[in-house]
Motif scaffolding. Structure first.
Motif, PDB file in Angstrom:
ATOM      1  N   LEU A  71      49.425  42.623  44.438  1.00 28.84           N
ATOM      2  CA  LEU A  71      49.453  42.026  42.921  1.00 28.84           C
ATOM      3  C   LEU A  71      51.013  41.411  42.893  1.00 28.84           C
ATOM      4  N   PRO A  72      51.096  40.580  42.337  1.00 24.92           N
ATOM      5  CA  PRO A  72      52.490  39.829  42.007  1.00 24.92           C
ATOM      6  C   PRO A  72      52.982  40.927  40.841  1.00 24.92           C
ATOM      7  N   GLY A  73      54.302  40.855  40.863  1.00 22.17           N
ATOM      8  CA  GLY A  73      55.192  41.816  40.337  1.00 22.17           C
ATOM      9  C   GLY A  73      54.674  41.920  38.688  1.00 22.17           C
ATOM     10  N   ASP A  74      54.311  40.713  38.082  1.00 22.60           N
ATOM     11  CA  ASP A  74      53.991  40.579  36.827  1.00 22.60           C
ATOM     12  C   ASP A  74      52.750  40.966  36.472  1.00 22.60           C
ATOM     13  N   GLN A  75      51.700  40.805  37.401  1.00 19.91           N
ATOM     14  CA  GLN A  75      50.528  41.385  37.333  1.00 19.91           C
ATOM     15  C   GLN A  75      50.272  42.711  37.608  1.00 19.91           C
ATOM     16  N   LEU A  76      51.055  43.209  38.192  1.00 14.05           N
ATOM     17  CA  LEU A  76      51.105  44.681  38.613  1.00 14.05           C
ATOM     18  C   LEU A  76      51.701  45.443  37.583  1.00 14.05           C
ATOM     19  N   ARG A  77      52.730  44.865  36.656  1.00 12.95           N
ATOM     20  CA  ARG A  77      53.212  45.600  35.653  1.00 12.95           C
ATOM     21  C   ARG A  77      52.252  45.577  34.634  1.00 12.95           C
TER      22      ARG A  77
END
Length: 83
Positions: A71-77
């Motif tokens: 997942l891209p960083g924002d989605q992962l967070r």
């Protein structure tokens, strides 16, 4: 030098195979993870495994980690902030 019996040959083969497996594990294994899982979490993992037709908990957890890491960083967070 005397010829080995079939039992001796098999014993040596098992010792070689075991060594190969230990060497393989030593190369691949970063560390062992031991964790306590509560009933609600175990039920959720069982549901994930059933939905995805997985049989081993370790396989399900490994897939969750690998797929979450994509997942891209924002989605992962955002994903990890959810309870």
């Amino acid at each position: 030098m005397k010829a080995m019996t079939p039992a001796e040959r098999q014993r040596e083969k098992r010792a070689r195979d075991k060594l190969k497996e230990e060497e393989r594990q030593a190369r691949l294994l970063a560390y062992r993870l031991q964790v306590d899982i509560y009933h609600a979490t175990a039920e959720l993992l069982s549901e994930i495994m059933a939905t995805c037709e997985l049989e081993e908990r370790q396989d399900a957890i490994t897939r969750l980690i690998h797929n979450a890491s994509r997942l891209p960083g924002d989605q992962l967070r955002d994903f990890m902030r959810q309870p």
